[in-house]
Design a protein around this motif. Sequence first.
Motif, PDB file in Angstrom:
ATOM      1  N   THR A  37       0.822  -1.209   0.000  1.00 38.86           N
ATOM      2  CA  THR A  37       0.000   0.000   0.000  1.00 38.86           C
ATOM      3  C   THR A  37       0.859   1.263   0.000  1.00 38.86           C
ATOM      4  OG1 THR A  37      -0.155  -0.180   2.387  1.00 38.86           O
ATOM      5  CG2 THR A  37      -1.982  -1.079   1.130  1.00 38.86           C
ATOM      6  N   LEU A  57       2.018  -5.348   8.140  1.00 42.83           N
ATOM      7  CA  LEU A  57       0.827  -4.749   7.547  1.00 42.83           C
ATOM      8  C   LEU A  57       0.470  -5.389   6.217  1.00 42.83           C
ATOM      9  CD1 LEU A  57       1.059  -1.274   5.844  1.00 42.83           C
ATOM     10  CD2 LEU A  57       3.138  -2.543   6.308  1.00 42.83           C
ATOM     11  N   ASP A  87      -5.367  -1.996   6.149  1.00 44.42           N
ATOM     12  CA  ASP A  87      -6.330  -0.929   5.858  1.00 44.42           C
ATOM     13  C   ASP A  87      -7.695  -1.537   5.555  1.00 44.42           C
ATOM     14  OD1 ASP A  87      -4.715   1.751   5.505  1.00 44.42           O
ATOM     15  OD2 ASP A  87      -3.499   0.167   4.601  1.00 44.42           O
ATOM     16  N   PHE A 131      -6.310   0.205  10.060  1.00 46.60           N
ATOM     17  CA  PHE A 131      -5.847   1.594   9.949  1.00 46.60           C
ATOM     18  C   PHE A 131      -7.049   2.482   9.645  1.00 46.60           C
ATOM     19  CE2 PHE A 131      -1.759  -0.502   8.393  1.00 46.60           C
ATOM     20  CZ  PHE A 131      -1.119  -0.366   9.614  1.00 46.60           C
ATOM     21  N   ARG A 145      -8.047  12.216  -1.212  1.00 43.84           N
ATOM     22  CA  ARG A 145      -8.354  11.461   0.001  1.00 43.84           C
ATOM     23  C   ARG A 145      -9.584  11.968   0.735  1.00 43.84           C
ATOM     24  NH1 ARG A 145      -3.092   8.842   2.727  1.00 43.84           N
ATOM     25  NH2 ARG A 145      -4.683   7.275   3.154  1.00 43.84           N
ATOM     26  N   LYS A 184      -6.299   8.053  12.203  1.00 42.05           N
ATOM     27  CA  LYS A 184      -5.283   8.700  11.369  1.00 42.05           C
ATOM     28  C   LYS A 184      -5.872   9.925  10.711  1.00 42.05           C
ATOM     29  CE  LYS A 184      -6.153   5.738   7.384  1.00 42.05           C
ATOM     30  NZ  LYS A 184      -5.729   4.586   6.604  1.00 42.05           N
ATOM     31  N   HIS A 185      -5.065  10.790  10.154  1.00 43.73           N
ATOM     32  CA  HIS A 185      -3.611  10.859  10.170  1.00 43.73           C
ATOM     33  C   HIS A 185      -3.294  12.083  10.994  1.00 43.73           C
ATOM     34  CE1 HIS A 185      -4.841   8.986   6.310  1.00 43.73           C
ATOM     35  NE2 HIS A 185      -3.768   8.253   6.426  1.00 43.73           N
ATOM     36  N   MET A 228      -2.107   7.053  14.047  1.00 42.27           N
ATOM     37  CA  MET A 228      -1.089   7.095  12.995  1.00 42.27           C
ATOM     38  C   MET A 228      -0.707   8.546  12.707  1.00 42.27           C
ATOM     39  SD  MET A 228      -1.301   5.789   9.024  1.00 42.27           S
ATOM     40  CE  MET A 228      -1.652   4.092   9.378  1.00 42.27           C
ATOM     41  N   PHE A 231       1.665  12.325   6.941  1.00 38.21           N
ATOM     42  CA  PHE A 231       2.841  12.561   6.097  1.00 38.21           C
ATOM     43  C   PHE A 231       3.289  14.029   6.101  1.00 38.21           C
ATOM     44  CE2 PHE A 231       1.230   8.865   3.406  1.00 38.21           C
ATOM     45  CZ  PHE A 231       2.303   8.037   3.679  1.00 38.21           C
ATOM     46  N   ASP A 263       3.097   6.826   9.529  1.00 37.15           N
ATOM     47  CA  ASP A 263       2.539   6.368   8.261  1.00 37.15           C
ATOM     48  C   ASP A 263       3.699   5.751   7.466  1.00 37.15           C
ATOM     49  OD1 ASP A 263       0.925   5.790   6.121  1.00 37.15           O
ATOM     50  OD2 ASP A 263       0.027   7.774   5.994  1.00 37.15           O
ATOM     51  N   TRP A 264       3.349   5.141   6.337  1.00 43.83           N
ATOM     52  CA  TRP A 264       4.319   4.388   5.532  1.00 43.83           C
ATOM     53  C   TRP A 264       5.536   5.262   5.183  1.00 43.83           C
ATOM     54  CZ3 TRP A 264       3.456  -0.511   2.726  1.00 43.83           C
ATOM     55  CH2 TRP A 264       4.471  -0.803   1.805  1.00 43.83           C
ATOM     56  N   MET A 295       6.781   2.305  10.422  1.00 42.96           N
ATOM     57  CA  MET A 295       6.208   1.523   9.317  1.00 42.96           C
ATOM     58  C   MET A 295       7.129   1.608   8.103  1.00 42.96           C
ATOM     59  SD  MET A 295       2.613   2.024   7.209  1.00 42.96           S
ATOM     60  CE  MET A 295       1.474   2.136   8.544  1.00 42.96           C
ATOM     61  N   TRP A 401     -10.007   2.185  -1.491  1.00 41.07           N
ATOM     62  CA  TRP A 401      -9.346   1.529  -0.364  1.00 41.07           C
ATOM     63  C   TRP A 401      -9.848   0.116  -0.089  1.00 41.07           C
ATOM     64  CZ3 TRP A 401      -4.920   1.350   1.564  1.00 41.07           C
ATOM     65  CH2 TRP A 401      -4.155   2.484   1.851  1.00 41.07           C
ATOM     66  N   GLU A 485      -5.818   7.875  -2.132  1.00 40.58           N
ATOM     67  CA  GLU A 485      -4.454   8.355  -1.900  1.00 40.58           C
ATOM     68  C   GLU A 485      -3.763   8.626  -3.231  1.00 40.58           C
ATOM     69  OE1 GLU A 485      -2.005   5.898   0.649  1.00 40.58           O
ATOM     70  OE2 GLU A 485      -0.241   7.137   0.257  1.00 40.58           O
TER      71      GLU A 485
END
Length: 733
Positions: A37, A57, A87, A131, A145, A184-185, A228, A231, A263-264, A295, A401, A485
Amino acid sequence: MEQQRILDLLGEMSLDEKINQLFQGCGSFYTEGSVATGPASEQGFSEKTILEAGSVLSVAGAETIRKIQKHHMENHPHHIPLVFMADIINGYKTIFPIPLAQGAAFNPSVAYTGAEVAAKEASTAGIHVTFSPMVDLVRDARWGRVMESTGEDPYLNSVYAKALVEGYQGDDPKKPGKLGACVKHFAGYGAPTGGRDYNNVELSERTLRDDYLPAYDAAVKAGALLVMTSFNTLNRIPSTANKWLMRDILREEMGFEGAVISDWAAIEEIKNHGLCEDKKGAAKLAMEAGTDIDMMTTCYCNYLKELIESGEISERLLDEAVLKVLELKNKLGLFENPYKDADEAAEKTIMLCAEHREKAKEAAKETFVLLENSGILPLKKEEKVAFIGPFTEEKSIIGAWSIFGEEKDVVSIKEGVDHYGANAIFAKGCDSIDPGKEMIGMGPRYACRRTKKEADAMIEEAVEVALKTDKVVLCIGEHMAQTGEAASRGDITIPKQQKKLLRAVARVNKNIVVVLFNGRPLDIRKIKELAKAILVVWMPGSEGGNAIAEVLYGETSPSGRLPMCFPYSVGQVPVFYSEFHTGRKLDYSNLDNKFQSRYLDIPNKPLYAFGYGLSYTQFAYSEVRLSNNLMEKGDELTASVTVRNTGKQKGAEVVQLYIKDDCGSVARPVRELKGFKKIWLEPGEDKEVSFKITEEMLKFHDINMDYKAEAGSFTVYIGCDSDTDNQATFNFI
Ligand code: NOJ
């Protein structure tokens, strides 16, 4: 497990073991075919790190997860189980409408039920944490988003945040069929500059606190196990490195006691934001700020040891973070039951079962928003209707998602209408993606290889079909891959070929109902001009086609209301109802005056306001009645109206309460949503709807940043949308 045993375990773990406990890797490290993801550019994880990792994840399936967990525990020095996270946004296999659509239901029980079903299915597939909810406040329709949020309003978002956490976790996430929720976020991710994903966020502290933080707070208060980071930078500091956000606000002020996950790759991105020179610097900043789980980067696993051994950060910080991870596992009951609900046999019966499908259908029906209807809807089962457009057959309507949901399980409009037994004919008319175009980064599956000539021939065929019937239902909109996203758009209209189809059909048939698929508010001026009815159906999920058929044919009246304004054009964006007063308020009776707060070429007002939506019936409101027009500190008032169904069908009205602080020590919004109630009324029936007004509802961050209600006059509005003028005033003393 008792807390003391957890502390003992922490004491027994080696430094490496503790550091690796903070690492979260993706499923592909453990098994083939798991979903990625985020960008998988990051490499360099040692075998030891993976062997000692704390969580994983994006992997699912009871058999797979059992296998991974067994192997992991056998090989881990302290046999500590992994937490499996994923997710699960609007469903696992049974897909509910996207979160923005759920917001449109103005009924938090829709979200609660969706989360409950998602938790049942995903936990059976071995997952422990989702998530979700994403509670970011969103006001910019360019941002892809927005589909993951429940909209532009702090109150609406907060009510939904609570419902979603409770739906996933129940009263104890350890119990069978429940998931831990990860909010999140954090924080402010929904306000990227220019609506461009991953972009920076600049918000005044007052706006952050009054508008953006309440929904995170509501989720924390509802007991969410994780948070979470986001970014973005918030006022120049990346959230993942923001000590003030995570230690002062989240932990101290909000009282959050769970684990914070990045987050990633967000820890490594601290370097990209320019706050440090390398990964080691990023690890230091993130750890100091209070980010517990890393992550998908090597920042913690490869650099924390060095930082601790050189004394640059204290081992106490590491221990605090590891403790959060161990406590999370304990709250999920994993030390006693590492496989939790993973159950291969149950997986075969529970996924997409009739009960879950029925719930998804009922949820979808509540989310549709009727924007226009000049008497053309509902359709009659016997009348012959042409269903035209790419979305008659489109199955990607589960939203961006739905990573475990499958398009094959989706009921398309064509299937739904056929199943309903209506007298319909169909023509695709065009593809959902423009000819010769592909969705960036989505591979050949989401591309249209047709030539322009072939595409135009399809429109001609559709026009022939449109000539055969009195009414046309045109099923158009944005493609699922244009939302979500990394799907910001500068042009928020429907794709070109679909516009062409609309114009061509409108030339031969004036009775057009548009069924609009969308993950964001779109600029639909052209559609408004050419259609007699517009039904917004968002991305309605697995049961979309059945739900749409039932609403179009009048079995249920549409009852959704807009959770975000639909802008007049992209030039207004961000546009939201709770804007502030300006010194030069636009006077609509004097549009010749140039020196007002206005555009020269477009109106100030959105095309459709927040809270707006029609029904197949009509409602009349009485005047607003207040129990008193004075309210003392600590007191309450009751505001009420009587709402009557004056039409000929049963329908739902969303009765909305807005309050305006008439004068404040800082500029106040023109009005703010403070309550809503969805009521169903039979024809001729009326109901009294009352709201309590408390001092708490009048509070904001004043000139000194104190959170309090100021004495003075307040206007109370109760009506059908954010434009209502049905009002009364009281004084707060
Ligand atoms: C990035 C997204 O921003 C976040 O919402 C998601 O949960 C993670 N990737 C994990 O997939």
